[in-house]
Design a protein around this motif. Structure first.
Motif, PDB file in Angstrom:
ATOM      1  N   LEU A 119       9.778  -4.865  -2.495  1.00 24.16           N
ATOM      2  CA  LEU A 119       8.382  -4.478  -2.684  1.00 24.16           C
ATOM      3  C   LEU A 119       8.190  -2.970  -2.693  1.00 24.16           C
ATOM      4  O   LEU A 119       7.146  -2.484  -3.127  1.00 24.16           O
ATOM      5  CB  LEU A 119       7.506  -5.106  -1.593  1.00 24.16           C
ATOM      6  CG  LEU A 119       7.327  -6.612  -1.692  1.00 24.16           C
ATOM      7  CD1 LEU A 119       6.460  -7.127  -0.555  1.00 24.16           C
ATOM      8  CD2 LEU A 119       6.693  -6.989  -3.024  1.00 24.16           C
TER       9      LEU A 119
ATOM     10  N   ARG B  14       5.292  -2.437  -8.492  1.00 25.50           N
ATOM     11  CA  ARG B  14       4.017  -1.851  -8.871  1.00 25.50           C
ATOM     12  C   ARG B  14       3.126  -2.943  -9.429  1.00 25.50           C
ATOM     13  O   ARG B  14       3.527  -3.649 -10.362  1.00 25.50           O
ATOM     14  CB  ARG B  14       4.211  -0.748  -9.917  1.00 25.50           C
ATOM     15  CG  ARG B  14       5.003   0.454  -9.413  1.00 25.50           C
ATOM     16  CD  ARG B  14       4.252   1.167  -8.300  1.00 25.50           C
ATOM     17  NE  ARG B  14       4.958   2.359  -7.849  1.00 25.50           N
ATOM     18  CZ  ARG B  14       5.870   2.366  -6.878  1.00 25.50           C
ATOM     19  NH1 ARG B  14       6.202   1.232  -6.292  1.00 25.50           N
ATOM     20  NH2 ARG B  14       6.451   3.480  -6.503  1.00 25.50           N
ATOM     21  N   PRO B  15       1.935  -3.107  -8.882  1.00 28.08           N
ATOM     22  CA  PRO B  15       1.045  -4.160  -9.398  1.00 28.08           C
ATOM     23  C   PRO B  15       0.578  -3.849 -10.807  1.00 28.08           C
ATOM     24  O   PRO B  15       0.649  -2.712 -11.277  1.00 28.08           O
ATOM     25  CB  PRO B  15      -0.129  -4.141  -8.398  1.00 28.08           C
ATOM     26  CG  PRO B  15      -0.086  -2.787  -7.782  1.00 28.08           C
ATOM     27  CD  PRO B  15       1.349  -2.374  -7.757  1.00 28.08           C
TER      28      PRO B  15
ATOM     29  N   MET C  78      -5.315  -3.009 -10.308  1.00 28.73           N
ATOM     30  CA  MET C  78      -5.267  -1.876  -9.385  1.00 28.73           C
ATOM     31  C   MET C  78      -6.602  -1.184  -9.200  1.00 28.73           C
ATOM     32  O   MET C  78      -6.761  -0.358  -8.311  1.00 28.73           O
ATOM     33  CB  MET C  78      -4.233  -0.858  -9.869  1.00 28.73           C
ATOM     34  CG  MET C  78      -2.812  -1.373  -9.846  1.00 28.73           C
ATOM     35  SD  MET C  78      -1.603  -0.158 -10.377  1.00 28.73           S
ATOM     36  CE  MET C  78      -1.681   1.018  -9.049  1.00 28.73           C
TER      37      MET C  78
ATOM     38  N   ILE D 105       3.496  -5.605   1.520  1.00 30.27           N
ATOM     39  CA  ILE D 105       2.471  -6.090   0.587  1.00 30.27           C
ATOM     40  C   ILE D 105       1.205  -5.249   0.705  1.00 30.27           C
ATOM     41  O   ILE D 105       0.552  -4.926  -0.300  1.00 30.27           O
ATOM     42  CB  ILE D 105       2.170  -7.575   0.860  1.00 30.27           C
ATOM     43  CG1 ILE D 105       3.446  -8.420   0.682  1.00 30.27           C
ATOM     44  CG2 ILE D 105       1.065  -8.087  -0.053  1.00 30.27           C
ATOM     45  CD1 ILE D 105       3.272  -9.874   1.060  1.00 30.27           C
TER      46      ILE D 105
ATOM     47  N   HIS E  33       0.911  -2.163   1.342  1.00 24.78           N
ATOM     48  CA  HIS E  33       1.053  -0.853   0.725  1.00 24.78           C
ATOM     49  C   HIS E  33       0.669  -0.871  -0.754  1.00 24.78           C
ATOM     50  O   HIS E  33       0.440   0.197  -1.337  1.00 24.78           O
ATOM     51  CB  HIS E  33       2.483  -0.352   0.882  1.00 24.78           C
ATOM     52  CG  HIS E  33       2.770   0.136   2.262  1.00 24.78           C
ATOM     53  ND1 HIS E  33       4.050   0.342   2.728  1.00 24.78           N
ATOM     54  CD2 HIS E  33       1.945   0.458   3.291  1.00 24.78           C
ATOM     55  CE1 HIS E  33       4.003   0.764   3.978  1.00 24.78           C
ATOM     56  NE2 HIS E  33       2.736   0.834   4.341  1.00 24.78           N
ATOM     57  N   GLN E  34       0.597  -2.049  -1.358  1.00 24.45           N
ATOM     58  CA  GLN E  34       0.142  -2.123  -2.748  1.00 24.45           C
ATOM     59  C   GLN E  34      -1.317  -1.687  -2.852  1.00 24.45           C
ATOM     60  O   GLN E  34      -1.729  -1.138  -3.884  1.00 24.45           O
ATOM     61  CB  GLN E  34       0.299  -3.548  -3.294  1.00 24.45           C
ATOM     62  CG  GLN E  34       1.677  -4.152  -3.104  1.00 24.45           C
ATOM     63  CD  GLN E  34       2.790  -3.283  -3.648  1.00 24.45           C
ATOM     64  OE1 GLN E  34       2.664  -2.710  -4.717  1.00 24.45           O
ATOM     65  NE2 GLN E  34       3.880  -3.179  -2.908  1.00 24.45           N
ATOM     66  N   SER E  35      -2.111  -1.917  -1.803  1.00 18.47           N
ATOM     67  CA  SER E  35      -3.501  -1.482  -1.828  1.00 18.47           C
ATOM     68  C   SER E  35      -3.593   0.035  -1.829  1.00 18.47           C
ATOM     69  O   SER E  35      -4.502   0.615  -2.429  1.00 18.47           O
ATOM     70  CB  SER E  35      -4.259  -2.054  -0.623  1.00 18.47           C
ATOM     71  OG  SER E  35      -3.727  -1.544   0.595  1.00 18.47           O
TER      72      SER E  35
ATOM     73  N   ARG F 134      -1.479   2.042  -3.293  1.00 16.00           N
ATOM     74  CA  ARG F 134      -1.206   2.426  -4.676  1.00 16.00           C
ATOM     75  C   ARG F 134      -2.429   2.191  -5.564  1.00 16.00           C
ATOM     76  O   ARG F 134      -2.720   2.983  -6.459  1.00 16.00           O
ATOM     77  CB  ARG F 134      -0.008   1.648  -5.216  1.00 16.00           C
ATOM     78  CG  ARG F 134       1.301   1.941  -4.478  1.00 16.00           C
ATOM     79  CD  ARG F 134       2.476   1.312  -5.209  1.00 16.00           C
ATOM     80  NE  ARG F 134       3.724   1.608  -4.532  1.00 16.00           N
ATOM     81  CZ  ARG F 134       4.357   0.781  -3.737  1.00 16.00           C
ATOM     82  NH1 ARG F 134       3.853  -0.420  -3.514  1.00 16.00           N
ATOM     83  NH2 ARG F 134       5.496   1.122  -3.158  1.00 16.00           N
ATOM     84  N   SER F 135      -3.152   1.101  -5.311  1.00 19.67           N
ATOM     85  CA  SER F 135      -4.326   0.827  -6.131  1.00 19.67           C
ATOM     86  C   SER F 135      -5.404   1.873  -5.917  1.00 19.67           C
ATOM     87  O   SER F 135      -6.076   2.304  -6.865  1.00 19.67           O
ATOM     88  CB  SER F 135      -4.877  -0.569  -5.808  1.00 19.67           C
ATOM     89  OG  SER F 135      -5.392  -0.618  -4.487  1.00 19.67           O
TER      90      SER F 135
END
Length: 288
Positions: free
Chosen positions: A81, A85-86, A91, A253, A255-257, A259-260
């Motif tokens: 993960l 990148r989502p 995003m 997981i 940490h994807q927020s 990036r968004s």
């Protein structure tokens, strides 16, 4: 027709597994390992919780292998993960968060740099989860200490404590939690494995097989008789590893927020820059 076919397959598979489970559990066995553990859990394991005694006393080596696998899985998910990148269309912020009144006091206007997230939007949940954290630690401690004789143990206690920490991430945001409460999940995993390994090597140092458990009986004033099993230290290692693995997977997981929000901030900067360039062109032409 396709739905009817899928329904029949699902009913057949579910009914077949249910019938097989019922047939196995209702069939009498001349020899069963359950009788062995039920008869020796208290006399040789020092506890009345047969499941916990099996995991940390009779089958401690098997449990040690399982927590090693759990730690490896958590590290693998984290490694995968980190580079994930989502999709671009997922995003951006939701529409109701992008068009808020400018005078509204809410951390959504600046969610990752707010000094305190317990204002405006989600104010009540933010306050409640902070109050919930010490209670989750208390419940986890209670479940851990009673695990050798009553339902509980290191695994359940680790999950309870992890839920209290994950709720902080859900409500307050990843950046805010990591700025105010550094957790270092990988250190939790390493500490848990070292503690479990040290418990087993302690038995070897005393001339017993690896992970051989022993129970010491103490008498404390005002408390009474207290039995301390060496398996408790092994269970502490399980607790630490479960907390570290759960946090490592879920925070990867989360940490994807981050990036968004960085993506959204970059889009806002590009829009502002484009708007400033459009307003600057007519002024330059007029001056010429």
């Amino acid at each position: 027709t396709r739905r009817v076919r899928d329904l029949l397959l699902a009913v057949a598979a579910g009914g077949g597994m249910a019938w097989l489970a019922f047939a196995m559990m209702s069939r009498p066995f001349a020899q069963s390992t359950s009788t062995f553990f039920l008869e020796r859990a208290l006399t040789e394991g020092g506890g009345t919780n047969v499941v916990n005694v099996m995991l940390v006393d009779f089958r401690g080596f098997d449990t040690f292998g399982e927590i090693v696998v759990l730690g490896i899985v958590a590290l693998t998910v984290y490694a995968l993960l980190r580079r994930f990148r989502p999709a671009v269309e997922t995003m951006d912020l939701p529409e109701q968060q992008r068009y808020l009144p400018a005078d509204l006091q809410t951390d959504l206007l600046n969610p990752r740099n707010a000094t305190d997230t317990a204002i405006g939007y989600l104010m009540v949940p933010a306050v409640l989860v902070r109050l919930l954290l010490p209670f989750s630690a208390l419940v986890a401690f209670y479940l851990f200490m009673r695990g050798h004789n009553q339902p509980g143990g290191g695994f359940v206690a680790g999950l309870v404590f992890s839920v209290g920490l994950v709720l902080q991430y859900i409500i307050s945001g990843t950046s805010w939690v990591e700025a105010h409460l550094p957790l270092y999940p990988r250190r939790w995993i390493a500490s848990g494995l070292l503690l479990a390994l040290g418990t087993g090597l302690g038995a070897v140092a005393l001339g017993y097989p690896f992970l051989t458990s022993h129970t010491a009986h103490l008498h404390l004033p005002l408390i009474g008789d207290l039995h301390v099993a060496s398996a408790m230290f092994f269970d502490m290692g399980v607790f630490a590893l479960v907390v570290g693995s759960t946090l490592l997977i879920l925070t990867a997981i989360a940490h994807q927020s981050v990036r968004s929000h960085r993506y959204h901030a970059r889009l806002m900067e590009e829009e502002q820059q484009a708007a400033s360039e459009q307003t600057a062109v007519p002024a330059t032409q007029g001056a010429v």
